[in-house]
Design an enzyme around this catalytic site. Structure first.
Site: not given
Ligand code: ARG
Length: 457
Positions: A156, A277, A290, A283
């Protein structure tokens, strides 16, 4: 020149031709089409359509053409041929003249394309099997290096029980091994040869189809000519195997994206598989992962598309079936790229073992241990579960871990608790106790690594 001009008095509308032609994607079947054509030329000798000498001449020209397209497949795209079968025939006629026009005797593009595509699937399966093996090898290597790296295990998405980074790696090794096994099954099932099935009813030349199958390295000839030219099960099967494997890759990607997040800070990916970025200089984004997660969608899309295309399609060949290739090519290319990329993401990966240990220690991941401890002291599990629940609430109120509670505090929850409880509550003990087959105990994980290595040899 199209292959079928005789019956027609008007040229095709250019818009129809663009719509109908498949060369822009089926050019990828050039080598397979040539190899199939060589096998067909040999079969034509056995039924006296070609002399041995004519066959040799054709084979030589086809072999030259094969070398040329292997060297530069994109040359094909400059042609306005309808499809790869027309293109190969045109090239052959350009090389050997009228003799080239004999090759298509007794053959249809329907059995031809079915054969080409199966040859292509068979080769692609080999490439993918090896990519899956490399990914497994990579993950076993990482597992080996991280047998003592503690990682919080989740259910969970809540910290549940401690595991190790090695154990987590090996979970994925098993998934990719199942994908490998599914792909092998699919490759074995598709390895039957449709050539000699003609357009739909079989070829009118009495050739030995088992011999043709054998020459092309198939395990046998297909049995029924109608099925031979209509069957695209192999396309569907490969795309289903790809879909399931992409599902595994997407779960791997998602786990790693989370581990790589600033919040978890469990791993740091190498610069080689991350990007920055344009706006935020701090970043370092897990783009490779992804994209793996994102590309899973298009593979499912190809499978669903092809299912719809074949659904309720009457026997035998219909032009709808030309829609089989783009989705298949894209699905298998994508699967291959993602498998390679997943392996690459483990190159230079840094696991922040201090941080993963700290995270595993938080979250009361040893609560089950305390319950088992009470069970060992004679308390029924259901009752023990309740006592520990109350103890966890007490610890949360104090803002500390279970093992940070004093003996007196612990005894308030159950009188049976003694000094020996502290040894039980350590991470080492949590891990070591799970020593049944498949468990996270160091002994089991070492055994699992050994077994995986032996299988991958
Ligand atoms: N380009 C076609 C395909 O990919 C080849 C088979 C053509 N057969 C036919 N009867 N028009 O399916």
């Amino acid at each position: 020149m199209a292959l079928w001009g005789g019956r027609f008095t008007q040229a095709a509308d250019t818009r129809f031709k663009d719509f109908n032609d498949s060369l822009r994607f089926d050019y990828r079947l050039a080598v397979q089409d040539i190899v199939g054509s060589i096998a067909w030329s040999k079969a034509l000798v056995t039924v006296n359509v070609l002399s041995s000498q004519e066959q040799q001449q054709l084979e030589l020209a086809l072999a030259e053409l094969k070398a040329s397209v292997e060297d530069n497949p994109k040359q094909i795209l400059a042609s306005d041929a309808e499809d790869i079968h027309s293109w190969v025939e045109q090239q052959l006629i350009a090389k050997v003249g009228d003799l080239g026009k004999k090759l298509h005797t007794g053959r249809s593009r329907n059995d031809q394309v079915a054969t080409d595509l199966k040859l292509w699937c068979r080769e692609q399966a080999e490439v993918l099997l090896s990519a899956l093996e490399q990914l497994q090898q990579q993950m076993v290597k990482v597992a080996q290096a991280h047998q003592t790296t503690v990682l919080p295990g989740y259910t969970h998405l809540q910290r549940a029980q401690p595991v190790t980074f090695a154990h987590w790696c090996l979970a994925y090794v098993d998934m990719f091994e199942r994908d490998h096994s599914r792909l092998k099954d699919a490759a074995a099932r598709l390895n039957t040869c449709p050539l000699g099935s003609g357009a739909l009813a079989g070829t009118a030349y009495p050739m030995d189809r088992e011999q043709i199958a054998h020459n092309l390295g198939f395990s046998r000839a297909t049995r029924n000519s109608l099925d031979s030219v209509s069957d695209r099960d192999h396309v569907l099967e490969l795309m289903s195997v790809a879909s399931i494997s992409m599902l595994h890759l997407s779960r791997l990607a998602e786990d790693m994206i989370f581990y790589n997040s600033g919040e978890a800070n469990f791993i740091e990916l190498a610069d080689t598989v991350t990007s920055g970025s344009s706006l935020m200089p701090q970043k370092k984004n897990p783009d490779a992962l992804e994209l793996i997660r994102g590309k899973t969608g298009r593979v499912y899309g190809s499978l669903a598309g092809m299912m719809m295309t074949v659904k309720a399609l009457p026997l035998a060949y219909n032009k709808d079936m030309q829609e089989d290739k783009e989705g298949l090519f894209d699905a298998l290319d994508t699967w291959f790229d993602c498998t390679v990329m997943a392996a690459l993401c483990f190159d230079g990966i840094k696991v922040n073992a201090e941080r993963t240990l700290e995270a595993a220690q938080q979250g009361y991941a040893n609560a089950t241990e305390l319950a088992d401890y009470l069970v060992a002291k004679g308390i029924p599990f259901r009752e023990a579960h309740h006592i520990v629940g109350v103890a966890v609430v007490g610890a949360i109120e104090k803002g500390c871990a279970l093992e940070a509670l004093s003996l007196a505090e612990l005894k308030a929850f159950s009188a049976v608790i003694e000094e020996d409880v502290y040894a039980i509550l350590t991470i080492e003990s949590c891990l070591a106790k799970r020593n049944a087959l498949g468990g996270v105990a160091p002994e089991q994980v070492a055994f699992a690594i050994e077994q995986a290595q032996a299988r991958l040899k």
